[in-house]
Design an enzyme around this catalytic site. Structure first.
Site, PDB file in Angstrom:
ATOM      1  N   GLY A 253      -6.388  -1.187   3.302  1.00 45.50           N
ATOM      2  CA  GLY A 253      -5.639  -1.028   2.265  1.00 45.50           C
ATOM      3  C   GLY A 253      -5.666  -2.376   1.671  1.00 45.50           C
ATOM      4  O   GLY A 253      -5.403  -2.296   0.468  1.00 45.50           O
ATOM      5  N   HIS A 289       4.559  -5.821   2.815  1.00 49.00           N
ATOM      6  CA  HIS A 289       3.636  -6.104   4.232  1.00 49.00           C
ATOM      7  C   HIS A 289       2.834  -7.243   4.178  1.00 49.00           C
ATOM      8  O   HIS A 289       2.953  -7.928   4.939  1.00 49.00           O
ATOM      9  CB  HIS A 289       3.022  -4.645   4.297  1.00 49.00           C
ATOM     10  CG  HIS A 289       2.074  -4.774   5.859  1.00 49.00           C
ATOM     11  ND1 HIS A 289       2.107  -4.173   6.778  1.00 49.00           N
ATOM     12  CD2 HIS A 289       0.982  -5.431   5.993  1.00 49.00           C
ATOM     13  CE1 HIS A 289       1.430  -4.219   7.556  1.00 49.00           C
ATOM     14  NE2 HIS A 289       0.641  -5.060   7.267  1.00 49.00           N
ATOM     15  N   GLU A 290       2.021  -7.141   3.196  1.00 45.91           N
ATOM     16  CA  GLU A 290       1.171  -8.441   3.048  1.00 45.91           C
ATOM     17  C   GLU A 290       1.814  -9.834   2.937  1.00 45.91           C
ATOM     18  O   GLU A 290       1.499 -10.671   3.355  1.00 45.91           O
ATOM     19  CB  GLU A 290       0.142  -8.257   1.863  1.00 45.91           C
ATOM     20  CG  GLU A 290      -0.845  -6.875   1.957  1.00 45.91           C
ATOM     21  CD  GLU A 290      -1.376  -6.762   3.377  1.00 45.91           C
ATOM     22  OE1 GLU A 290      -1.520  -7.737   4.524  1.00 45.91           O
ATOM     23  OE2 GLU A 290      -1.523  -5.645   3.629  1.00 45.91           O
ATOM     24  N   HIS A 293       3.226 -11.089   6.075  1.00 50.91           N
ATOM     25  CA  HIS A 293       2.242 -11.619   6.738  1.00 50.91           C
ATOM     26  C   HIS A 293       2.012 -13.196   6.553  1.00 50.91           C
ATOM     27  O   HIS A 293       1.429 -13.991   7.252  1.00 50.91           O
ATOM     28  CB  HIS A 293       0.925 -11.087   6.573  1.00 50.91           C
ATOM     29  CG  HIS A 293       0.326  -9.775   7.339  1.00 50.91           C
ATOM     30  ND1 HIS A 293       0.624  -9.738   8.915  1.00 50.91           N
ATOM     31  CD2 HIS A 293      -0.081  -8.665   7.112  1.00 50.91           C
ATOM     32  CE1 HIS A 293       0.212  -8.788   9.154  1.00 50.91           C
ATOM     33  NE2 HIS A 293      -0.249  -8.105   8.404  1.00 50.91           N
TER      34      HIS A 293
END
Ligand code: BES
Ligand code: ZN
Length: 841
Positions: A253, A289-290, A293
């Site tokens: 994704g 989300h990314e 990270h």
């Protein structure tokens, strides 16, 4: 290739000089990599895959080497151990595998173009350059990229470009980082830029097939997310820029490459004039989300893949923490309840599921680790429990210390528990290991026995499961005063029920908020008490009751027929979480009815009764100023209404189609798929089908594409379904990245199931070659198992997949999926009659 050999222990790279020359025309890569590092012994090895090595040299002397393709390695004999530097020259093919360095294909105004990008997680950096391709082997990288460059094209990477000389693009040296996070891309891109308060340059990049304003939404979210994380983590974003790049071909994704995050177009680009709230929420959670990270995963990385949860579970929780801060009106934790919670509870109930922390013994097992329901959803729920236990202050202090201690380095699960434990004074490892190391979760039974309120815990299985006597440390979250905070024994006696009921003055409940990873089975006394007070229940509680009843029915703890009346009780809710759980359960009844039978008529009638008032209330068009809940609920109830073939709804959708025939892409995005599917299903005509397929081939709007896919696969015409299947392997029509959705659509369609099922069995090798080395592959099996519910399909499934069960990347998936179909078949056989009786009433 049997066991994984770890190369880092013999050779610790410190710095890479990477030069690659990519020729899109010829589909070749020529490269030279110079590595400096420390060799613990003379005989070392680095990873490679598919590289044709022409020389290995140190100070201009040729070294002895041997390429071991079976183990993805080059064995190298150094003159001596210690500080070394050597260079490897090689050639490789530029392939369409969406791994390593690969081209994406797209069209602008009829002109065919290619944008080249990279995907190195989990272990595909070795396909681009020789390296010690293990997360622990952190080093600094200097990239130099050359390509068959055309006017107007640009190149981007983890770090800023420093110069272009003789057609070579040079980039600044990176910080110390893992190989799987290295990234670059080049081609004809557009971009939008901004800057955070702290001076980090933020950018969104895409091909020029998109309108410029499609980049705006993600840019705003990305900027604010970085600002949020810098504050929440109390740790600055360590790079000069954060680029977000949408690639037309993408296997996963999105991917958190440090400083150059890559995305599927559908998960980054938003048409500001026509996008549903749910799609905006999805894009926002993917971006956050990314970006989570960039610290958790990139700055501090798991030492080895067994601790993948440190990366993914954490990012999966943080996407909600951050979006909740950025867009409080969205109540994004409710989306957590409608997406992550049911996914985790369903999958984690099947015997054979992996634990969140899991040993990795075979290279193919690394990719099989990424079970979205476990490492993502369950892991995130686990961390939500931690957050609830320790609170945000301790969480933030703990994280700050964790980053300070391990930055530019690696960590294991224990390091996180130590940091959070020190900040909170709670022994988290002890509590969390029961969740982390054990697969599955408990059902807590609450009952009144001999006048006493008692709880017991037992592992919950859907289908057969071997009871290993597992116990969990369960954060109870009861609504009664003075209950234990953690329930860790097999049973507990909470005291005299009447006294407790009286002093607390409300029905007894546990897992209030649905934030702990367990379900509750109340005995009849307690359940009746709750349902008698249904009007006083908040939405999450109603949702939770429906969720737990569904799971208990799926597992045959209770009869499926007994939950049908509860659906009607909650049918007038204005809350999206309730409606999501309600229709999830209602649509689950479809497996009990045969197509075109009287039973199916009864189910349709029941669905219509459930949904008709809501359809009247909400209609097809958004009202000015309506609530987010109404926006999100509308497509759900309309879908139920169309399923039930409600005449008014079918006509209304048909009319909307006819009125907008010349501009279907302009239909409101949240109901567009329903209008298109209704037309294809009920007013089918080949021209409409062909027209939409043609739109599919040419539009650059990913959400319109996915709507067309859902609509076309809903046709009842077998000839058209055969046409769709005939296009499965034509990447000019269906990109491999989108194939699974098409496959699922046809397989779920009664008239098309045989075609799709025959196709996958006949074309298995093609599928493996096309999407094989990657987590997408196994998910074709998951999708199939989610649909099959008859004995004969079960037998065919078993016959086809049983011989493949020893393929290490597929073992767990095949075993679990076989079990889940079998369980469903047995459930249907046992309860079909009683469910249909209940529906007939
Ligand atoms: N690190 C993953 C992407 C990934 C997964 C790469 C598996 C290689 C193998 C990334 O951070 C991720 O989790 N992506 C998700 C989307 C995310 C928003 C949940 C994905 O790709 O499904
Ligand atoms: Zn992730």
């Amino acid at each position: 290739m049997e066991k994984i050999t770890r190369l880092y222990s013999k050779f610790q790279p410190e710095h890479y000089d990477i030069y690659v020359d990519v020729n899109r025309e010829e589909k070749t890569i020529t490269g030279k990599t110079t590595i400096q590092g420390n060799a613990s012994e003379k005989q070392i090895a680095v990873h490679q895959k598919g590289l044709k090595v022409s020389s290995v040299k140190s100070s201009n002397n040729n070294l002895n080497y041997d390429v071991d393709d079976d183990n993805d390695m080059i064995n190298i004999e150094l003159p001596e151990a210690g500080a070394v530097e050597f260079s490897i020259e090689y050639q490789a093919k530029l392939t369409d595998s969406m791994m390593g360095i690969y081209p994406s294909y797209y069209e602008v105004n009829g002109e065919k173009k290619e944008l080249v990008g990279t995907q190195f997680e989990t272990n595909f950096a070795r396909q681009a350059f020789p390296c010690v391709d293990e997360p622990e082997a952190k080093a600094k990288f200097n990239l130099a990229i050359k390509f068959d460059e055309k006017p107007g094209e640009t190149a981007i990477a983890n770090m800023p470009e420093t110069k272009v000389e003789d057609g070579v693009h040079y980039f600044d040296e990176t910080v110390r980082m893992s190989t799987y996070l290295v990234a670059f891309a080049f081609g004809d891109m557009q971009s939008k830029m901004t800057e955070t308060k702290s001076g980090v340059k933020v950018g969104v990049f895409a091909t020029k097939a998109h309108k410029a304003n499609e980049l705006d939404f993600a840019l705003d979210i990305a900027k604010r997310a970085i600002e949020f994380y810098e504050d929440f983590y109390q740790t600055p974003y360590p790079l000069p820029h954060s680029w977000q790049l949408a690639l037309p071909d993408f296997s996963a994704g999105a991917m958190e490459n440090w400083g150059l995050v890559t995305y599927r177009e559908a998960l980054l680009l938003i048409d500001p004039d026509n996008t549903s709230l749910s799609t905006k929420q999805l894009v926002a959670t993917v971006v956050t989300h990314e970006l989570a990270h960039q610290w958790f995963g990139d700055l501090v990385t798991m030492r080895w893949w067994d601790d993948l949860w440190l990366n993914e579970s954490f990012a999966n929780m943080m996407e909600y923490v951050s979006v909740d801060a950025l867009e409080p009106d969205w109540k994004i934790w409710e989306t957590f309840q409608t997406s992550e919670a049911p996914a985790a509870l369903q999958r984690d109930a099947i015997d054979g599921v992996q634990s969140v922390h899991v040993e990795v013994n075979h290279p193919a097992e690394i990719d099989a680790l990424f079970d979205p329901a476990i490492v993502y959803a369950k892991g995130a729920r686990m961390l939500v429990m931690v957050r609830a236990l320790i609170g945000d202050d301790a969480l933030r202090t703990g994280l700050k210390n964790y980053f300070a201690a391990h930055k530019y380095n690696n960590a294991a699960g224990k390091d996180l528990w130590d940091a959070l434990g020190a900040a909170s004074g709670i022994d988290l490892a002890k509590i969390m290991n029961s969740w982390l190391e054990q697969p599955g979760y408990p059902v807590v039974s609450a009952s009144v026995e001999d006048g006493h309120l008692k709880l017991s815990q037992k592992q919950f299985f859907i289908g057969d499961g071997e009871d290993k006597g597992r116990q969990w440390q369960i954060p109870l979250n009861s609504n009664y005063a003075d209950m234990p905070e953690i329930f860790k024994d097999a049973t507990v006696d909470l005291g005299n029920y009447q006294e407790l009921r009286q002093s607390n003055d409300k029905p007894f409940r546990v897992n209030v908020g649905n934030n702990s990873h367990f379900i509750v089975k109340y005995d009849q006394t307690l359940l009746n008490d709750i349902l008698d007070h249904a009007d006083e229940l908040d939405s999450i509680t109603k949702m939770q009751i429906l969720q737990d009843l569904r799971l208990l029915a799926e597992s045959r703890h209770i009869s499926y027929a007994s939950v049908i009346p509860v659906l009607s009780k909650f049918a007038d809710s204005h809350s999206n979480v309730v409606n999501d759980a309600l229709y999830r359960l209602a649509f689950n009844l479809k497996k009990f009815v045969d197509p075109d039978s009287e039973e199916e008529e009864n189910l349709k009638h029941f669905m219509n009764t459930l949904s008709s008032d809501q359809v009247k209330r909400l209609g097809w068009t958004a009202k000015a100023g309506e609530s987010n809940d109404d926006q999100l609920t509308r497509p759900t109830v309309l879908q139920a209404s169309l399923y039930s073939e409600d005449e008014e709804s079918v006509e209304a959708a048909h009319k909307i189609f006819e009125q907008n025939q010349d501009n279907l892409i302009g239909l409101p995005a949240d109901t567009r798929v329903l209008v298109l599917a209704n037309e294809i299903k009920n007013f089918s005509d080949v021209d409409v089908f062909e027209g939409l397929l043609d739109d599919y081939r040419h539009t650059s709007d990913p959400s319109y594409k996915s709507d067309i896919c859902a609509a076309l696969t809903a046709t009842k015409d077998p000839k058209l379904l055969a046409i769709i299947v005939a296009n499965f392997e034509d990447s000019k029509t269906i990109k491999p990245q989108d194939l699974r959705a098409w496959f699922r659509g046809v397989l779920a369609n009664n008239e098309g199931q045989q075609f799709a099922w025959d196709w996958i069995r006949n074309e298995w090798q093609w599928l493996e070659d096309t999407v094989g080395g990657d987590m997408e592959f196994a998910s074709f099996i998951t999708v199939t198992s989610g649909i099959f519910h008859t004995r004969s399909r079960f037998d065919e499934f078993n016959e086809f997949f049983a011989p493949k069960v020893n393929n290490p990347g597929l073992t767990r998936e095949i075993k679990m999926d076989t079990k889940s179909i079998e369980t469903r078949v047995e459930l249907v056989e046992a309860e079909k009659a009683s469910v249909n009786d209940a529906l007939a009433k």
